[in-house]
Motif scaffolding. Structure first.
Motif, mmCIF file in Angstrom:
data_model
loop_
_atom_site.group_PDB
_atom_site.id
_atom_site.type_symbol
_atom_site.label_atom_id
_atom_site.label_comp_id
_atom_site.label_asym_id
_atom_site.label_seq_id
_atom_site.Cartn_x
_atom_site.Cartn_y
_atom_site.Cartn_z
ATOM 1 N N ASP A 102 3.894 9.046 -9.439
ATOM 2 C CA ASP A 102 5.132 8.261 -9.375
ATOM 3 C C ASP A 102 4.948 6.821 -9.834
ATOM 4 O O ASP A 102 5.838 6.235 -10.475
ATOM 5 C CB ASP A 102 5.671 8.248 -7.946
ATOM 6 C CG ASP A 102 6.178 9.601 -7.489
ATOM 7 O OD1 ASP A 102 6.377 10.483 -8.351
ATOM 8 O OD2 ASP A 102 6.356 9.789 -6.260
ATOM 9 N N ASN A 103 3.801 6.202 -9.468
ATOM 10 C CA ASN A 103 3.610 4.767 -9.685
ATOM 11 C C ASN A 103 2.547 4.417 -10.718
ATOM 12 O O ASN A 103 2.453 3.271 -11.143
ATOM 13 C CB ASN A 103 3.221 4.094 -8.354
ATOM 14 C CG ASN A 103 4.190 4.408 -7.231
ATOM 15 O OD1 ASN A 103 5.372 4.107 -7.312
ATOM 16 N ND2 ASN A 103 3.681 5.037 -6.168
ATOM 17 N N GLY A 104 1.735 5.397 -11.055
ATOM 18 C CA GLY A 104 0.638 5.139 -11.983
ATOM 19 C C GLY A 104 -0.658 4.792 -11.278
ATOM 20 O O GLY A 104 -1.727 4.777 -11.882
ATOM 21 N N TYR A 105 -0.562 4.528 -9.991
ATOM 22 C CA TYR A 105 -1.738 4.143 -9.204
ATOM 23 C C TYR A 105 -1.452 4.342 -7.723
ATOM 24 O O TYR A 105 -0.294 4.587 -7.338
ATOM 25 C CB TYR A 105 -2.145 2.703 -9.480
ATOM 26 C CG TYR A 105 -1.159 1.660 -8.986
ATOM 27 C CD1 TYR A 105 -1.488 0.814 -7.938
ATOM 28 C CD2 TYR A 105 0.112 1.509 -9.559
ATOM 29 C CE1 TYR A 105 -0.603 -0.155 -7.475
ATOM 30 C CE2 TYR A 105 0.998 0.545 -9.107
ATOM 31 C CZ TYR A 105 0.633 -0.277 -8.062
ATOM 32 O OH TYR A 105 1.520 -1.230 -7.613
ATOM 33 N N CYS A 106 -2.505 4.207 -6.899
ATOM 34 C CA CYS A 106 -2.344 4.372 -5.447
ATOM 35 C C CYS A 106 -3.277 3.416 -4.718
ATOM 36 O O CYS A 106 -4.487 3.405 -4.968
ATOM 37 C CB CYS A 106 -2.658 5.814 -5.042
ATOM 38 S SG CYS A 106 -2.493 6.125 -3.261
ATOM 39 N N VAL A 107 -2.717 2.603 -3.832
ATOM 40 C CA VAL A 107 -3.496 1.689 -3.000
ATOM 41 C C VAL A 107 -3.438 2.193 -1.560
ATOM 42 O O VAL A 107 -2.359 2.465 -1.036
ATOM 43 C CB VAL A 107 -2.962 0.248 -3.085
ATOM 44 C CG1 VAL A 107 -3.669 -0.650 -2.068
ATOM 45 C CG2 VAL A 107 -3.145 -0.309 -4.491
ATOM 46 N N ILE A 108 -4.621 2.296 -0.953
ATOM 47 C CA ILE A 108 -4.750 2.848 0.399
ATOM 48 C C ILE A 108 -5.417 1.822 1.314
ATOM 49 O O ILE A 108 -6.408 1.204 0.931
ATOM 50 C CB ILE A 108 -5.614 4.125 0.377
ATOM 51 C CG1 ILE A 108 -5.004 5.170 -0.574
ATOM 52 C CG2 ILE A 108 -5.804 4.701 1.771
ATOM 53 C CD1 ILE A 108 -5.987 6.237 -1.019
ATOM 54 N N VAL A 109 -4.884 1.648 2.500
ATOM 55 C CA VAL A 109 -5.547 0.863 3.541
ATOM 56 C C VAL A 109 -5.947 1.834 4.640
ATOM 57 O O VAL A 109 -5.108 2.604 5.136
ATOM 58 C CB VAL A 109 -4.629 -0.235 4.118
ATOM 59 C CG1 VAL A 109 -5.350 -0.997 5.230
ATOM 60 C CG2 VAL A 109 -4.192 -1.202 3.013
ATOM 61 N N VAL A 110 -7.219 1.826 5.022
ATOM 62 C CA VAL A 110 -7.698 2.775 6.029
ATOM 63 C C VAL A 110 -8.445 2.053 7.141
ATOM 64 O O VAL A 110 -9.250 1.160 6.888
ATOM 65 C CB VAL A 110 -8.601 3.859 5.391
ATOM 66 C CG1 VAL A 110 -9.786 3.243 4.662
ATOM 67 C CG2 VAL A 110 -9.089 4.859 6.443
ATOM 68 N N SER A 111 -8.166 2.439 8.366
ATOM 69 C CA SER A 111 -8.880 1.893 9.516
ATOM 70 C C SER A 111 -10.233 2.580 9.640
ATOM 71 O O SER A 111 -10.358 3.789 9.438
ATOM 72 C CB SER A 111 -8.064 2.122 10.784
ATOM 73 O OG SER A 111 -8.822 1.804 11.922
ATOM 74 N N PRO A 125 0.829 -1.211 0.000
ATOM 75 C CA PRO A 125 0.000 0.000 0.000
ATOM 76 C C PRO A 125 0.867 1.267 0.000
ATOM 77 O O PRO A 125 1.925 1.307 0.625
ATOM 78 C CB PRO A 125 -0.789 -0.116 1.293
ATOM 79 C CG PRO A 125 0.140 -0.831 2.227
ATOM 80 C CD PRO A 125 0.871 -1.828 1.356
ATOM 81 N N HIS A 126 0.400 2.278 -0.694
ATOM 82 C CA HIS A 126 1.134 3.526 -0.779
ATOM 83 C C HIS A 126 0.787 4.463 0.374
ATOM 84 O O HIS A 126 1.581 5.348 0.699
ATOM 85 C CB HIS A 126 0.852 4.189 -2.125
ATOM 86 C CG HIS A 126 1.155 3.284 -3.288
ATOM 87 N ND1 HIS A 126 0.168 2.610 -3.974
ATOM 88 C CD2 HIS A 126 2.336 2.897 -3.837
ATOM 89 C CE1 HIS A 126 0.719 1.853 -4.915
ATOM 90 N NE2 HIS A 126 2.028 2.019 -4.857
ATOM 91 N N LEU A 127 -0.392 4.235 0.972
ATOM 92 C CA LEU A 127 -0.796 4.988 2.155
ATOM 93 C C LEU A 127 -1.542 4.076 3.118
ATOM 94 O O LEU A 127 -2.310 3.218 2.690
ATOM 95 C CB LEU A 127 -1.752 6.138 1.812
ATOM 96 C CG LEU A 127 -1.238 7.420 1.181
ATOM 97 C CD1 LEU A 127 -1.178 7.257 -0.322
ATOM 98 C CD2 LEU A 127 -2.178 8.565 1.539
ATOM 99 N N ILE A 128 -1.313 4.283 4.402
ATOM 100 C CA ILE A 128 -2.120 3.661 5.454
ATOM 101 C C ILE A 128 -2.650 4.787 6.325
ATOM 102 O O ILE A 128 -1.893 5.674 6.726
ATOM 103 C CB ILE A 128 -1.296 2.679 6.311
ATOM 104 C CG1 ILE A 128 -0.655 1.593 5.434
ATOM 105 C CG2 ILE A 128 -2.178 2.040 7.382
ATOM 106 C CD1 ILE A 128 0.297 0.672 6.190
ATOM 107 N N VAL A 129 -3.943 4.758 6.606
ATOM 108 C CA VAL A 129 -4.557 5.789 7.438
ATOM 109 C C VAL A 129 -4.893 5.167 8.794
ATOM 110 O O VAL A 129 -5.741 4.273 8.884
ATOM 111 C CB VAL A 129 -5.821 6.371 6.778
ATOM 112 C CG1 VAL A 129 -6.425 7.467 7.658
ATOM 113 C CG2 VAL A 129 -5.485 6.935 5.397
#
Length: 421
Positions: A237-246, A212-216
């Motif tokens: 930078d990557n062409g996409y963004c995967v986020i995991v959020v609580s 993941p690129h971000l974790i919240v």
């Protein structure tokens, strides 16, 4: 010590391995038949004790008890039901003791999280006051991993493995299509106040630029501007963004991003919808095409990819609970104590419930990167052993599905007047 019966119950949200703890309790109690007679399981948790719906586990075959070890869900039924304050609702506790006395129950094993530890402690205290002392042992369980003292909570390792794997697989999916389709994917996971499950998503990242690129995290106040800047930079930078959020992500003032405006049975704010909330921010401010998903019950029911470490620990705390009780211990919890990282090793010690009840363990700040959107090497070192190993699972050759056991509950005969829980 004279021989007495035992009561076991499951509380709160279930896990992929909670029944392994039940298996540990029942099998170990049968090995101590000189001190423990029948193990009664509460039908639907503590409610089963209040309404005198006691499942006779003596009616369960040895093979079916063993099968609990690989069956997810709560085999005896769980509940979200918190006993009221002793001073204002003493009748609930008196009813519990009446039921225990009527069925010669001298041992109380309560399998759950923070609120369950509190209930277990209160049962121990009130039983003493009412002249019918009960050995009350809390059996730890919570996917949130937020119980103090214990290194981890049974149920968490398997959820962590599910989220890490789901993040990795979804990341590969989004990467495949990001040139012409979805640019942002958001996975919402459980975790009201503690971000342990969200942190587990970080294990999917094996190299820079991978998801993941971000974790919240709930531990870090949500900063909308910083979040959007990070998302935008990841897409560039990557062409996409995967986020995991609580689910427990909140603003500086404590307001949840996904406050549903209602309360659950424990008085907690009902949460739901933080993923679409973030997705709407991304669409409105950045214009990227997105998808979101909520892991919800899937993350805690996924026995098919359960962690072997988690399975072993879940059984061990059930076993230790019985051993502590027959040794005369009371108002304690079997706690998992990590003794080594390399090689990974752990043992079981007793923790006083007075230090466990209603205490939450949060992510340490040094487990979260300085920018607040990732996990550190220290966090990775803690998490990785917990998801190791593939827990064994028997499959039906014809259907291709796991062989989960579904118990036929045999209730003990009622001896007391009806009681409304």
């Amino acid at each position: 010590m004279s021989k007495q019966n035992a009561f076991y119950a499951q509380s709160g949200g279930v896990t992929a391995v909670i029944n392994a703890s039940a298996c540990g309790v029942i099998e170990t109690a049968r090995q101590h038949s000189d001190k423990i007679g029948t193990v009664y399981a509460g039908h639907n948790g503590i409610i089963g004790a209040l309404v005198e719906e006691l499942i006779d586990t003596n009616a369960i075959s040895t093979d079916d008890v063993a099968a609990l070890r690989h069956t997810p869900g709560g085999a005896f039924g769980s509940c979200r039901y918190k006993l009221k304050d002793i001073d204002t609702h003493r009748e609930q506790y008196e009813r519990l003791i009446e039921v225990f006395k009527a069925h010669d129950i001298g041992y109380f094993f309560y399998n759950g999280g923070n609120d369950s530890a509190d209930t277990c402690l209160k049962v121990s205290q009130i039983s003493e006051k009412l002249g019918y002392p009960i050995k009350a042992i809390h059996v730890p369980k919570t996917v949130d991993n937020d119980l103090p003292i214990t290194d981890t909570c049974p149920g968490f390792g398997s959820v962590a493995k599910y989220i890490a794997l789901s993040t990795m697989e979804a990341g590969l999916d989004i990467q495949s299509m990001c040139e012409t389709s979805t640019k942002v994917f958001i996975l919402e996971v459980m975790g009201r106040h503690a971000g342990w499950i969200a942190a587990a998503g970080g294990l999917a990242q094996q190299a820079e630029g991978q998801p993941p690129h971000l974790i919240v995290f709930p531990e870090i106040a949500f900063d909308k501007a910083a979040f959007l800047k990070k998302v935008d930079q990841s897409v560039k930078d990557n062409g996409y963004c995967v986020i995991v959020v609580s689910e427990g992500a909140h603003y500086e003032d404590g307001t949840f991003l996904a406050d549903a405006g209602t309360k659950d049975a424990f008085g907690h704010t009902q949460l739901g919808g933080v993923a679409p909330t973030l997705a709407n921010m991304v669409r409105a401010e950045l214009g990227y095409k997105y998808h979101w998903a909520v892991a919800d019950y899937l993350q805690r029911a996924a026995r098919h990819i359960a962690s072997e470490t988690d399975l072993q620990q879940a059984y061990a705390v059930g076993k230790a609970a019985v051993e502590m009780a027959v040794a005369g211990k009371n108002a304690v919890m079997p706690a998992i104590i990590r003794t080594s990282n390399a090689p990974f090793a752990w043992t079981i010690e007793e923790a006083p419930l007075s230090s466990v009840a209603n205490v939450e363990k949060f992510m340490p700040r040094d487990f979260i990167t300085e920018d607040g959107f990732g996990i550190t090497d220290k966090c990775r070192e803690y998490l990785e052993p917990l998801i190791r190993g593939q827990a064994d699972l028997p499959y039906d050759e014809k259907t291709g599905l796991p062989k989960y056991v579904r118990l036929q509950h045999v209730l003990a005969e009622k001896k007391l007047p009806e009681f409304k829980a």
